[in-house]
Design an enzyme around this catalytic site. Sequence first.
Site, PDB file in Angstrom:
ATOM      1  N   ASN A 214      18.059   9.977  33.376  1.00 29.62           N
ATOM      2  CA  ASN A 214      18.893  10.714  34.323  1.00 29.62           C
ATOM      3  C   ASN A 214      18.196  11.987  34.783  1.00 29.62           C
ATOM      4  O   ASN A 214      17.738  12.095  35.913  1.00 29.62           O
ATOM      5  CB  ASN A 214      20.246  11.046  33.663  1.00 29.62           C
ATOM      6  CG  ASN A 214      21.238  11.698  34.620  1.00 29.62           C
ATOM      7  OD1 ASN A 214      20.893  12.187  35.683  1.00 29.62           O
ATOM      8  ND2 ASN A 214      22.486  11.707  34.254  1.00 29.62           N
ATOM      9  N   THR A 215      18.038  12.945  33.842  1.00 32.65           N
ATOM     10  CA  THR A 215      17.523  14.267  34.203  1.00 32.65           C
ATOM     11  C   THR A 215      16.152  14.205  34.868  1.00 32.65           C
ATOM     12  O   THR A 215      15.882  14.970  35.801  1.00 32.65           O
ATOM     13  CB  THR A 215      17.441  15.158  32.936  1.00 32.65           C
ATOM     14  OG1 THR A 215      18.667  15.026  32.216  1.00 32.65           O
ATOM     15  CG2 THR A 215      17.219  16.601  33.289  1.00 32.65           C
TER      16      THR A 215
ATOM     17  N   ALA B 234      16.853   8.492  26.889  1.00 39.02           N
ATOM     18  CA  ALA B 234      16.667   9.933  26.683  1.00 39.02           C
ATOM     19  C   ALA B 234      15.214  10.317  26.403  1.00 39.02           C
ATOM     20  O   ALA B 234      14.488   9.617  25.701  1.00 39.02           O
ATOM     21  CB  ALA B 234      17.538  10.462  25.542  1.00 39.02           C
ATOM     22  N   GLY B 235      14.831  11.426  26.982  1.00 42.13           N
ATOM     23  CA  GLY B 235      13.520  12.002  26.735  1.00 42.13           C
ATOM     24  C   GLY B 235      12.489  11.716  27.815  1.00 42.13           C
ATOM     25  O   GLY B 235      11.430  12.351  27.840  1.00 42.13           O
TER      26      GLY B 235
ATOM     27  N   LYS C 176      28.546   3.083  26.776  1.00 45.62           N
ATOM     28  CA  LYS C 176      27.379   3.723  26.162  1.00 45.62           C
ATOM     29  C   LYS C 176      27.937   4.672  25.116  1.00 45.62           C
ATOM     30  O   LYS C 176      28.516   5.715  25.451  1.00 45.62           O
ATOM     31  CB  LYS C 176      26.559   4.491  27.203  1.00 45.62           C
ATOM     32  CG  LYS C 176      25.499   5.386  26.561  1.00 45.62           C
ATOM     33  CD  LYS C 176      24.689   6.195  27.557  1.00 45.62           C
ATOM     34  CE  LYS C 176      23.944   7.302  26.830  1.00 45.62           C
ATOM     35  NZ  LYS C 176      23.054   8.068  27.713  1.00 45.62           N
TER      36      LYS C 176
ATOM     37  N   GLY D 282      17.377  15.354  27.798  1.00 45.33           N
ATOM     38  CA  GLY D 282      17.072  16.401  28.765  1.00 45.33           C
ATOM     39  C   GLY D 282      15.765  17.138  28.545  1.00 45.33           C
ATOM     40  O   GLY D 282      15.425  18.029  29.317  1.00 45.33           O
TER      41      GLY D 282
END
Lengths: 64, 257
Positions: free
Chosen positions: B207-208, B185-186, B98, B159
């Site tokens: 992830n987050t 992301a986001g 990645k 994040g």
Amino acid sequence: MSTVNGKPHPPGPLLSFLESLGHGPETRGLAIALNGAVVPRSRWTETTVAEGDAVEVVKVFQGG
Amino acid sequence: MTQDLLTIAGKSFSSRLFLGSAGYPNQQVFLDSLAASGAEVLTVSVRRADLTGYGEGLLDLVAGKVWLLPNTAGCATVKDAVLTAQLAREAMGTDWVKLELIGDRETLYPDVEQLLKAADTLVRDGFTVLPYCTDDPVVCQRLADVGCAAVMPLGAPIGTGLGILNPYNIELICSRSPVPVVLDAGIGTASDAALAMELGCDAVLLNTAVSRSTDPVRMAAAMRTGVEGGRLARLAGRIPKRTRAEASSPELGLIGG
């Protein structure tokens, strides 16, 4: 003096650098760079680090 | 229903959710979240071997259960990103990466110019490159042109949990991309993941949104079903949007007519 992960370490066999971090040649998930180039695992035992060289020892870690 | 597999660079997955391994309260919550998510692709980083955390022994914990996708997170130069990818290949025995090239520490926005150079270099070096990129159809096309195996446009900055800020762009990218599109992301919650799939994304990487939620294991399950629901809706074909009401019950046979 040479360095391992930014910290001073006396020049010598590459494996002594690994051992200073508590790892041996059998530890899974490690990789080593010498002066910005990857040293393949098959060449770890024969590699010697010279004065002024920079060693980076990395491992698999959590990441996103 | 026939099996709906995601295929990237010849490797097939039945789950369309990619999970990150960072930021969980502890190792057990991480492992339980991974199981609940059903994810078959797990992102990891490579860091100096003296760094400690629950990532310790990560490889042994997940070996054989998931396909590892090492990242170049935090890299700001082509040189650092390429070396990180090469170290990851050596450490994990995978040529998948990645590719992240951060252009700005505050927004964590990708540096597109350097990203293209690094992607080109890594593809030529035999890597299967999945670049984290801006939600720009031209950038995504350029990345595919240099041989990236997929493109991973951002929904919102890393994040933030703001969801998909420009659904139009994501849909446009999906409609034109010659390679799989992974929304990266986001994502903040399950409906964001579902929307990504409804817009035509082939997978979602997050992830987050799971690791920092109040109950990561439950949120991991929510993301799994969100992705599955969105994918099914995409395949089913949604109704067109209308500006006026249209009755769903028959208009004939009303009483009192």
